[in-house]
Design an enzyme around this catalytic site. Sequence first.
Site: not given
Lengths: 594, 393
Positions: A281, A284, A308, A328, A367, A370, A375, A524
């Site tokens: 990241e 990036e 994230c 990102s 999560k 996710e 994908e 988190c």
Amino acid sequence: MKVNLTIDNIAVSVDEGSTILEAAKQVSIHIPTLCYHEDLCVAGNCRVCVVEQTGTNRLLPSCAMPVSEGMDIHTNSLKVRAARKQVVELLISEHNAECTRCYKNGKCELQELSSEYILGDNGFIDLIPFKKYTIDNFSPSIIKDDSKCIRCQRCVRTCTELQSISALTVAHKGKEMKISSFYDKPMYEVVCTNCGQCVNRCPTGALTEKIYIDQVWEAICAEDKHVVVQTAPAVRVALGEALGMEPGEIITGKLVSALRRLGFSAVLDTDFTADLTIIEEGNELLQRLTKVLKDGDTSVKLPMTTSCSPGWVKFIEHTFPEYLDNVSTAKSPQQMFGALAKTFYAEKLKIEPENIVSVSIMPCTAKKFEADRPEMQSSGYKDVDFVLTTRELALMIKQAGIDFLSLPDDEYDSIMGQSTGAGVIFGATGGVMEAALRTAYEVVTGREVPFKNLEVTPVRGMEEVKEATIKLENVLPKWDFLEGVELKTCVTHGLTNAKKVMEAVKSGEANYHFIEVMACPGGCLGGGGQPIPTNLQIRQKRTEAIYQEDRLKAIRKSHENPEVQKIYEEFLKEPLGAMSHELLHTHYTVRNRQ
Amino acid sequence: MEKKHLKRLDLIFKNEHDTEEILAKVLAKKNEEIINDLIISGLKGRGGAGYPTGLKWKLTAEEESDEKYVICNADEGEPGTFKDREILSAVPHKVLTGMAVCARVTGAKQGFIYLRGEYKFLVPELEKAIAAFHNLLATLNLDFSVSVFIGSGAYICGEESALFESMEGKRGEPRNKPPFPTQKGYKAKPTVINNVETLAHTYSIFKYGPEKFHDLGVKDSHGSKVFSVSGDTPIPGIYELEFGMTLQKFVDDFADGDAKAVQVGGASGFCVPRKRFEKTVIGYQGTLTGPSLPTGGSMMIFNSSRSMYNVLHNYLDFFVEESCGQCTPCRVGTQQLLLGIQAVKKGEKPSLYLDKLLSLAETMRVTAKCGLGQSVANSFSSIVENFREEMIY
Ligand SMILES: Cc1cc2nc3c(=O)[nH]c(=O)nc-3n(C[C@H](O)[C@H](O)[C@H](O)COP(=O)(O)O)c2cc1C
Ligand code: SF4
Ligand code: SF4
Ligand code: SF4
Ligand code: SF4
Ligand code: FES
């Protein structure tokens, strides 16, 4: 100004504007509550917190009633007890009280309250047969069981006030009144981000995470499976709370011990891929800065936002789809880990990827969603098979009969077990930004980030929106176009704040290069999968613990993680390279706005 | 039907076409004087709670705020009442005058008439009256404008704080009090909210002086009141009567000679059995009125052919539907009361269960969040206590 009153004949002096409940707390008098939650505005709808004021016929809701001079309050009079008992009886009469089957058994506020008022069997008429309650268990993250709902609206206030989503609202009136979603659609079809903040605040079993404990036990017990487990940074500062410890205790060593005792084949660390995320990241970000500032490429978008937090990602997909190119492309640490577990790790250990079961322990309910995204199968398999919350892990530890408190400390396995302080602080709001700055600043200038002990304090803490501007000076020749540039960063947590930031970006009022967003309050460590209860104080304790863990680490910069350096040498080759692109980066989807 | 025991009044509906004169006269007074007049008159809110109107205006006037509002509550949701509708269609200028004077006194610049959804048909005429009134205000240099807000249709939206929520585009749920509307009402700004009839009465006070108004009625209940008379009566309709009559006199005038009970104040009010007609006086401090009676002055007469069980059943059906559902005692309590009387009637529960229900109703009175839940006990207990046999057999 101070106001004087007596509560149960004890004199109290509190600030004007305090509620009776707050005043009672000050003298350690406990008044039961259900709809009240410290993080939320006052609703005053459950009415279990009523108290008696001498000279007033009606009882007063202590959570909503401000104190006034000379009040004489009784919290446990006969009248109060009788009324409170009837209110609890009424709630139970509408409630599918099958505690022995319920996930919240032993951890439920309604159950606890009813245990204080022996209701007996002389109750009101059972209303359950008259109701058409439904369970929505279609979402991979959140289960909503209306038959367990006491209509306290904590979830509605959470979703509206903290998250600005309003996926949950109140529908209908009178006896039909219920908590509903848009057109009463299943949660997975609406704007719900799966953040689980409502789950964290639901006093009963009406909102829970979807449980995958049995599937994980099955995998552990299957002879031919190699079950790897990764643990997110925020779990190690909160799991103890669900197992009888005080908030803020770091239990990393015991956590590793426990996982090994549960029978996982390898105990690995999401912190490792957190470090890896920083490399990808961070690069990036530098690549975007190069393209925009040096090459004048207008197709590349700034500000870049972090990616994230899956709650944040789903939020932006629904609410600001025109900004998806700003997110990102780096996957979250969980998904980077999953992709590598069934490729790099499998190769290293010479295990067939199909025999690897990858489990993650997360502070998060989003999560789960996710991991289920289509994908997220870049290894050719489902990269992360099962996601357990901190709470589910605590339950597994109990099921296994492990005495957590007496466990010895243990170390993570390698490979993919080593991490730095930068990876740890991912668990707190501002952590990703701080970790990224520790690395990016050094890449650009060749010097350490200019903060004492590497602690980038402006991005730390519970403030809603934190901004930090860092001037880049005496940069290395490769980055000369950045000389004198003021890198503008912004950190926010909770989606209500994220929305404000995005609106400021949209209106042009804010001009950032890099934005960190965590969907949950505090980051988190305040995630929807963390031990219940949650409040600011608890989140602060967890935060302190996270930064403590960082301070204790020998290595505190992601790019100095030896395992990370090694994985680039042996496998990934270079940041943002072809292999990274295939395994560690992703894309996003425009979603509807309902 | 020429029984004329009761003094029928014609203050409210008399259309005197002297708005301009009255308005100019009041506006020439100081704010304190106007408030004082209202306090002297003894006018109390006609929307149910009976709060002294002068005091309400005074408290709002004393609040510091750059924005304030005056709202006329025309939600009139109580079944069987339509007096506010009649007032608004016959004498809207009286209501508007009350609002304008209130605005001057409190410093509000904007007013709303929160009109019950079903009364939409009144809007064209009302808009005409408002336009004419705005012109009049312009000549008097008073910066105040009124608009009509069409209600959402739920009974609970007549409760003042739910009404604000609904005007703010939110779900109509009553708020916690305090803060009271005079402190934080519509958009959290100081707000005077008055019933249609209350505002119309201020006109009479401005016109005839506070003393005249005060002289009408009895101790603590001054002036006249518009009643909606229904049920077993040969002459249902709207009547303006002086406060202070006994129920016996009322029944003599309006009933069919066989009245066994009168429900004073609709579903949220009290049921008075025949044996108490003589002793019961209609007024705020009478033996009957509770602390919060959300009634529009409904008087329903029941003769001996009526089943009081059915009457109560109907009321409970109404509450089970119309509770906003947010607070436990009201949402669940209303369901329990309804199912409870059904179970006793069917013999599934012993008659003693009625006592548990009476105690539940009492709990609702002291714990419910708003007037709706708090006042269910009024009708429930007065019917069950006075007609217990009818509940069982
Ligand atoms: C459930 C409920 C419904 C109510 N409905 C009305 C109504 O339709 N019209 C009205 O004027 N007041 C209604 N009220 C009373 C209002 O809350 C408020 O007290 C009144 O508008 C104040 O005006 P007043 O002081 O002129 O009476 C209701 C109260 C409750 C609890
Ligand atoms: S939600 Fe609570 S009270 Fe209800 S069944 Fe579960 S544990 Fe029992
Ligand atoms: S789902 Fe939970 S938080 Fe929401 S209203 Fe029901 S009990 Fe309260
Ligand atoms: S999970 Fe988050 S977004 Fe979904 S309903 Fe709960 S609070 Fe709202
Ligand atoms: S008493 Fe009834 S109407 Fe009033 S707030 Fe409670 S549930 Fe809503
Ligand atoms: S906690 Fe006070 S009313 Fe619910």
